[in-house]
Design an enzyme around this catalytic site. Structure first.
Site, PDB file in Angstrom:
ATOM      1  N   ILE A   1       0.436  -1.511  -0.224  1.00  0.00           N
ATOM      2  CA  ILE A   1       0.119  -0.291  -0.067  1.00  0.00           C
ATOM      3  C   ILE A   1       0.905   1.175   0.031  1.00  0.00           C
ATOM      4  O   ILE A   1       2.162   1.412   1.128  1.00  0.00           O
ATOM      5  CB  ILE A   1      -1.291   0.428   1.626  1.00  0.00           C
ATOM      6  CG1 ILE A   1      -1.733  -0.938   1.538  1.00  0.00           C
ATOM      7  CG2 ILE A   1      -1.833   1.069   1.810  1.00  0.00           C
ATOM      8  CD1 ILE A   1      -2.445  -1.932   3.192  1.00  0.00           C
ATOM      9  N   CYS A   2       0.650   2.432  -0.351  1.00  0.00           N
ATOM     10  CA  CYS A   2       1.427   3.353  -0.424  1.00  0.00           C
ATOM     11  C   CYS A   2      -0.222   4.744  -0.472  1.00  0.00           C
ATOM     12  O   CYS A   2      -1.024   4.974  -1.166  1.00  0.00           O
ATOM     13  CB  CYS A   2       1.094   3.668  -2.274  1.00  0.00           C
ATOM     14  SG  CYS A   2       2.607   5.321  -2.363  1.00  0.00           S
TER      15      CYS A   2
END
EC number: 2.3.2.23
Length: 200
Positions: free
Chosen positions: A91-92
């Site tokens: 996840i960013c």
């Protein structure tokens, strides 16, 4: 794990379990091991998004240095989203990196991830192929994200046209997950998706 981290995560775990969002079945968290170093989260796909109706499983690892460092979170459920890797589930999200603050909690993280599903940041992508589709062809992005939600997260059925293309390539003997990934990344063009599958 350090005592401060254990006490804190136990308190936050209870906070999520007793929260209003949990009772509405929007977010939840379960223990994976008894010492609170690994948790399994779940968020519901937000309404009016391609993820609506889906349930997304998350792996949450609590570091020794918690709450001074963020938990390590990734999607276990496959998802088509610019800020989440369609391959690894990485996840960013700024609060899971440099914007983390010790005052944030497990509940904040789960709600922020749910908000991310409703408001992608394509200019800060984790998955460049998805982000590109999101910007170039928003309609195809929505249909692709909805299809992934149906196949992997249990959301209601989506595009019959996309389903036919998947079935066609699966009938040729290709693995379903590989077929979905190939078609999604090749704009649902059966020919170029087939070439990609044959080259792997």
């Amino acid at each position: 794990m350090a005592n401060i981290a254990v006490q804190r995560i136990k308190r936050e775990f209870k906070e999520v379990v007793k929260s209003e969002e949990t009772s509405k079945n929007q977010i939840k968290v379960d223990l994976v091991d008894e010492n609170f170093t690994e948790l399994k989260g779940e968020i519901a796909g937000p309404p009016d998004t391609p993820y609506e109706g889906g349930r997304y499983q998350l792996e949450i690892k609590i570091p020794e240095t918690y709450p001074f460092n963020p938990p390590k979170v990734r999607f276990i459920t496959k998802i088509w989203h610019p800020n989440i890797s369609s391959v690894t589930g990485a996840i960013c999200l700024d609060i899971l990196k440099d914007q983390w603050a010790a005052a944030m909690t497990l509940r904040t993280v789960l709600l922020s991830l749910q908000a991310l599903l409703a408001a992608a940041e394509p200019d800060d992508p984790q998955d460049a192929v998805v982000a590109n589709q999101y910007k170039q062809n928003p309609q195809m992005f929505k249909q692709t994200a909805r299809l992934w939600s149906h196949v992997y997260a249990g959301a209601p059925v989506s595009s019959p046209e996309y389903t036919r293309k998947i079935d066609k390539l699966c009938a040729m003997g290709f693995d379903k997950n590989a077929v979905i990934a190939a078609l999604s990344s090749k704009s649902w063009d059966v020919e170029t998706a087939t070439e990609l599958l044959l080259s792997n």
